[in-house]
Structures are given as structure tokens and as C-alpha cells.
Design a protein around this motif. Structure first.
Motif: not given
Lengths: 453, 453
Positions: A104-107, B385, B396, B399-400
Motif C-alpha cells: 500500500q502506497f505511500p509505503f 497522507a 485508506y 486497506r492497511r
């Protein structure tokens, strides 16, 4: 320090390894508190990956299988030769490309590993050493605020290593200096940066000559470049001082704003000095914005022990570009000189806080059970190796730096155990299910000795 | 699992690395509670050191400097060639000799490091993997009770890895089996041991033929050897069963007493089965007393994932001999199949327990300060972010696998912050200086999934 039987491959004694582990544990704790995930990459990469930036002068160790059955069994072309990684950035870039679909970015990642340099054996050069890197990488675009984040996280981590000599995290910005150099009319920007980058190694007048003779600047241009490089401040004062030099360029404005944001963002960090230092250029490295270096007070000859910056393209896979910002701490480079000079040491070479004295050989299982009760409450404990006279057992503990000796009482009479602090000689009654040593005795501590210089 | 782009060099995704770190942290904690000190040795050893036991068939990676200026710059004779270590025992023996003057004996150490094997690429074979070793080494003489200690410490460490499939630590004793084989009149003891050692790979009748045809036993002798190898017990019952075979030999008596002491000493260990298993011989290895192997239930095809034993001479420097006892856990060998089969996983790929939602871009420094208050109390926190719609910011976090999203309240009105558990949807008021997530959400957890077989 242990006997180093192989030049460039440093090893630690157990008491020193406790110090290194204390450093690595603190780094890990702070990196994780900020959401950085741990990864490790394999030690070996294809040689063409290691040299992909075209730097054929890298000091790489190549691998060859001893058991290769024939010459033909060895890789034939350079693209299947394996080499040990010489930093953690190149393998991280490859890892991001390999695993982009799973990340997942930003990583955000931290990576604490050994790296190797296939150098000629030489005093003070390490051929194996540990680095601790943090990077944030995004897909296609990485907002600038992550530069501030990287600076804050590493500054906080360095600040937590309170047993180190004072550290100074120096920040600059490539846009700022490139804009400045363009603003004064320089054309060979790379040559100017390389000259400026040598200011911590050679006197200013030598750099001045290089600026005129190699980088093609006039004397006036060289002078103003050296004035820029002389600016440093721990607050935003540097902005006015740069403005006072009267140079105008859009890139300079952008870089000044970014550098100001990093310095402002680090204002609340304790334990480390964060300053704008306009001579920092990071030589030939591929940075495009923020750049970092770090110096340790009294150990300036080590150079920068923690460096990094912003890359516009950490990696690219043809479809996407992965910009990144990161910084790398040279753990071995930082610690080895401090061990060698006696500045840092571990308080003892064993984790044990307690030695259980053994009255007779047939008391061993009783003493083992006693030890287990202490361990179950987090007290590292060992049982004496032999039922020698107690004086000998105390000296055994002394030689290991174990602070407490536990004397089991009468097996049939609970409450007759005692524990002796062998430093003070004080001996008190103690309950194995309740007694605790002071926090500082529980684990080996990092001892900092101020040395005369 | 990540994309493995280089056969034999496994890499982990961040969620898997959390599991590996949880394993390594528990091992380290238990080793240290028992007084084992941490060391690391350099990755490279002189080739003649690696092959000093005359085993020229070792799979070693040799190192060669890319920048060797000329052919003459490469090492000329085999004794200055460097190779990567293929285990941690050989470098530990060398470390003990190098540093004997700095160490206190008996010296307990643990060592958790990568090792390398220069194997031909092949499915299921690792060319880079992590081992965790403990050893106790003494000068000249090492009392037997340290064999019991090593067994207890590793059994306790394995027992602490409660998320692994059931483990069985199998113990035997070389004196016991050698005495038994001598007692029945066998002459080629090595051949008998090598045959018995194959019992977990080939059927008993094949081993029986090997015992008669290769090791020169009679059918009756072979039968009684197979009967011995069939004995196993988690208590002292094995002693009577060996006695019932009617064989007499002093070495057999000594071995039986030692094995009984190890089994008895491990009787109180939880979480792992410790048993006497009289077929364990450890093939060609140089053990002289206690031997260990370990099998994982449902994963028997992996063979032993944790092996070791007693050496009469771990190392010798001409003046002194250093006997040792140790055991080595194959961490990579243990974990990789469990990741590949989905038996083990990490609960999330980031350390972060909380994502601070960003209401507007100009709230970033306020949100950073808020995050820092949570971090100061040990809660791993990241700030969103970008100031997208809250629904996007929640996705977001999702997903993490970040369990909580923190919504900063009105900047001018303290006490208006809320935190949402995005799994349940429950959202409550929260004080950044007091709120704590449940213990299980604080750090990534090891998830064990029972898979159908």
C-alpha cells in the motif's frame, strides 16, 4: 573489543552487543511508532541490479559456488552473477518493484541489516557493517510533507540515543542550491555542487579555486557560492541570510520554502540539533530536493553518520515511477569508534541479574526451580555451575558482572532465602515470588564514559 | 508471500516479517532470561576454517572482490579465500578461540543470524536462511547438567511459540546407542548409526537389510537394533524397555542415565512435547552424548527443524579444548512453509494502530502533534497522507488493516475528538492523553489459521 582476526569484518564482545541491541531496539520502537513497517531483503542481488545506475566503480563482493561442478556451471554472462548488496536502497527499490502489487502506497518501511563492500583491506574501512534505513515511497507522486516526516522520525530516533555524543542533523535542499547557482549564472551545476561538497575536507580557498578553474565561475560568483555555503541556522534565520545575497530564481524560492518547512517541522524534537546547513550537497548522489547529513560532536572525522534525501525516482518499472525520501544511519560506523575509544560500554557481559548459589550438588533441581520463579517475573537468572564454596561462587558472579547472588534457605523452612548485592555487600531476606532488583540492574545498561580529548 | 525473484533467497512481506520478529523476540527474551548472552559473528570466514573438519562437500559461497585490480590481487592460495558461513557453529567455535581471553566460562551464548549455502537452485532449498542457536561452551570440562539446561531452555523457547503447530523435541544419547550396539557385538558402529538414522526416510525392512549387508550385523542383531530404535516415551518408561532387551554395556548405562536426566529435567516444560526417541542418531555429526531433533506435527516432511547435541570438542586451540552443548533452530525452514500454506499470518502489514484523519491540508501540524501524543504512550500512529473525504481516508486505513481512525475535533474546543473502530463502526469520544486500544490491537498479532489437510 574482541580480537579482530579479519580486517574490515568487525565483531563485538557480548557487553558491546548489548549496547548495539539497545540502539537497534530504540530505533525499531520509534520507527514502528511512526507507522514504518519492517522488511528485510535478501543479501544477494544480480550484479546488473547492483550496478544499474551505471556506477561500475562500486565495491561489490561477488558470489561463486564452491561446488560449481564445472566451469560451465558458473554463470556465463554478467546478468546472472550475484553480488552482496552494498547498501539497502538498491535492494529496497528492487523489492518495491517486485512486490508493488502487495504494498500500500505511500509505503513506509524500516530496514536494519548488514551490508558488504568488497574493499581492499584498509584501516578504518568496514567490509561488513550494519545500516538502519527508513524510507517512504509512493507511486507516481509523493507529497513534500513526507520529507518533513522523514526528518522528524530520524531526528526523534537519534534523540532517543541519549548516550551518544551530541548529534547534529544537517539539512539542505538541492532545489535551493541549484536555483541559487543558476540564479548567479553558473552553467555546470554538477561541478559547482561537487566542489562545494568538498568543503568539509579541504579549505575554502581550495574549493574557491575549484569553483573558478573546474566549474567555470568568475571570482565574484565563486565568492557568493562560498557565502551561501557558510550559512547555517537552527531556526528560520537562514532564509533572510540567503535573501540578503540578492540572488533570484524560482527553484531557489521553492527550495527555501521546503527547507524552511523541514526546519520548522523539527523544532519540537529533543536530544538532537536539527539545522539548515547550506553547504550540504551529497555529492554525486541522485537527490532532487531535501538532503540530509549528520555529524557527531568530537567525531567529525567520521564524516556523516546518517545521510539521505529525496529521490524523484527511487525505482521505476516502465509503467510507474516510485519517488521516495529516506535516510540511512550507519550503526557500525557510529558505534565502533565509540567502543574503541572507550566512550561507550555495556554494564556487563551477561543478561543475568541474579546468580543462584548452589549449596550442594544435589540442590541443583531445587535451585533450577527457584531460578524459574525469578525468570517468570522477567529477572534473568542463572544457577551456579558448581557447588563450590560460596566465596568462589560470589567471585564467579563478580567476574560476570552479575549484581546479585541469591542464597537458597533451608528447603524445609520457607522464607529463609536471602539475596546479596555483591557490590555493596548488603544481604537481605527475599521472597522469590516478590523480590525485584532496581530497574537499572534488571538488564545490562549502556554506560557512557566521557573521555579526555 | 512476495514475488520471489531469486530462487532460494526467500523474502517476506511486512505482515510476515512481523510474525518472524515476534518469533525472534520471544526466543531472545527466553534465551536472555536463562543468562545467554547475544553475539553475532561476521558473515565471512576463511575457507579453510569453514572446511576444517575435512568436509570438502560443504555448499559454500565464495567471495570475490569485483574491484580486484588484477588477477594477482585475488587471493592466491585457498587459505586466504573467504566464504560465507553455512552454519553458526563453525564461526562460534572460531569466535571462542579468538576471544577466549575476554570470555568467562562456561560461556552461554545465543546467536540469531542468516547463513548461506551455495547450493544449485532447487525447489525447497534455501540458499539464505535464518538460524537461532544456543550453546554452552566451557574450557576443558563441561558438566553434564548443562545438557539438561540446553534442552530445557530450547524446549521452553519452543513452547513459547504457541501459534506453531505442535512440536516434539526428540532426545537421544550417543553413549546409549553406541553402548547398546557394542553390547550386542556390532563392530562398525558408524555404519549401524547411519543405517538407523535413515529410519525416518525409508521403511524398517530396508534399514534392516542395510544393518546386515552394510553394517555386518546378524539378523538377530539387526532385529534388536530395530527394537531399540522403536522405543520412545515422554517419561522414564523408556529405561525399562531398553533394559528388557537384555543388552549390557557400561556406555549403555551411562547413556541411559544421561537421557533419563534430560527427560526428567524437562518434565515441567509446557507447550512442547519432550520425549526420549531412541532412533535419533544425528547421522554424521560429531556429537558424543546427548542429541536433539525436533519435528512439527503435520509437517514431518520438513525433517528436523531444531537439532543439536553435545560435542566433546567444539573447538581447540592447541592448549585447551572447549567442549560444548548446543541446539540450532531453523527459523526460516520453520516459518516459510507455514506462510506458504496460509497456516500463519500477521494481522496487518503496518505497525500503526491508529490513523489520524486529516480534515483539511492546513490541519497537518495539528494532526502531527496529536499523533505525537498517542505515540508518547506507545500507540503506533500515522497521519493520513491527504485531506480526502473521510470515507476515502477510512478506506485508506482499511486497506492497511489499521483498526482505528481518529477524528480530530474542533481545534478551539478540547474534548471534541472521536475515535472509530472501523471494523465494528463504533465511534466514541476520546482523549488523546488517555485513550488506549485493547492490548491485541496495539501491535500486529500472529494469526494462526487451522488449515484442512
Amino acid at each position: 573489543m574482541p580480537t579482530t582476526s579479519l580486517s574490515g569484518f568487525p565483531e563485538l564482545l557480548p557487553s558491546e552487543r548489548f549496547v548495539e541491541l539497545a540502539v537497534l531496539d530504540r530505533l525499531r520502537t520509534i520507527f514502528e511508532l511512526h507507522g514504518f513497517a519492517p522488511i528485510e531483503t535478501r543479501a544477494a542481488e544480480p550484479l546488473e541490479q547492483l550496478l544499474r545506475k551505471g556506477e561500475i566503480d562500486k565495491e561489490v563482493y561477488l558470489l561463486r559456488r564452491l561446488q560449481a561442478d564445472t566451469e560451465e556451471d558458473q554463470p556465463k554472462s554478467s546478468d546472472s552473477v550475484l553480488g552482496l548488496h552494498f547498501d539497502l536502497t538498491v535492494p529496497f527499490a528492487r523489492y518495491v518493484i517486485d512486490n508493488a502489487g502487495h504494498l500500500q502506497f505511500p509505503f513506509r518501511r524500516y530496514q536494519i541489516q548488514k551490508v558488504w563492500r568488497g574493499e581492499r583491506p584498509q584501516t578504518g574501512r568496514y567490509r561488513e557493517f550494519t545500516q538502519a534505513d527508513i524510507d517512504i515511497v509512493a507511486k507516481d507522486a509523493l507529497p513534500f510533507h513526507h520529507d518533513v516526516e522523514i526528518a522528524r522520525v530520524m531526528a526523534e530516533a537519534l534523540g532517543a540515543l541519549e548516550f551518544l555524543p551530541p548529534l547534529r542533523l544537517q539539512v539542505n535542499n538541492r532545489k535551493l542550491i541549484e536555483g541559487f547557482f543558476r540564479g548567479i549564472g553558473a552553467t555546470d551545476i554538477g561541478a559547482v555542487m561537487r566542489a562545494i561538497d568538498r568543503l568539509d575536507k579541504v579549505p575554502a580557498d581550495v574549493v574557491g579555486k575549484e569553483l573558478t578553474q573546474v566549474a567555470g565561475l568568475s571570482d565574484a560568483q565563486a565568492t557568493v557560492c562560498l557565502q551561501l555555503a557558510d550559512i547555517r541556522s537552527t531556526d528560520l534565520a537562514f532564509v533572510e541570510r540567503v535573501r540578503a545575497l540578492g540572488v533570484q530564481h524560482d527553484l531557489l524560492d521553492a527550495g527555501l520554502a521546503e527547507l524552511a518547512a523541514v526546519i520548522e517541522g523539527c523544532a519540537t524534537i529533543n536530544g538532537v540539533t536539527v539545522e539548515a546547513d547550506l553547504r550540504i550537497a551529497r555529492g554525486l548522489d541522485y537527490y532532487t530536493g531535501t538532503v540530509f547529513e549528520t555529524r557527531m560532536s568530537g567525531h567529525e572525522s567520521l564524516g556523516s553518520i546518517c545521510s539521505g534525501g529525496r529521490y524523484d525516482a527511487l525505482a521505476t518499472d516502465g509503467k510507474s515511477t516510485y519517488p521516495g525520501v529516506g535516510i540511512s544511519l550507519g550503526v557500525t560506523r557510529l558505534l565502533m569508534p565509540l567502543f574503541q575509544q572507550g566512550v561507550l560500554a555495556g554494564s556487563r557481559p551477561v543478561p543475568s541479574a541474579v546468580l543462584i548459589a548452589l549449596p550442594h550438588d544435589d540442590d541443583r533441581s531445587r535451585c533450577d526451580a527457584l531460578a524459574q520463579r525469578l525468570r517468570s517475573r522477567g529477572i534473568a537468572t542463572e544457577v551456579a555451575a558448581a557447588a563450590q564454596k560460596f566465596g568462589k561462587q560470589i567471585r564467579y558472579a563478580e567476574r560476570r558482572g552479575i549484581p546479585y547472588v541469591w542464597f537458597p534457605g533451608d528447603a524445609d523452612e520457607p522464607g529463609t532465602d536471602t539475596v546479596k548485592d555483591i557490590r555493596s555487600g548488603e544481604q537481605v531476606s527475599a521472597d522469590p515470588d516478590a523480590w525485584l532488583p532496581p530497574e537499572n540492574d534488571l538488564r545490562p545498561q549502556v554506560i557512557m564514559q566521557r573521555v579526555e580529548r
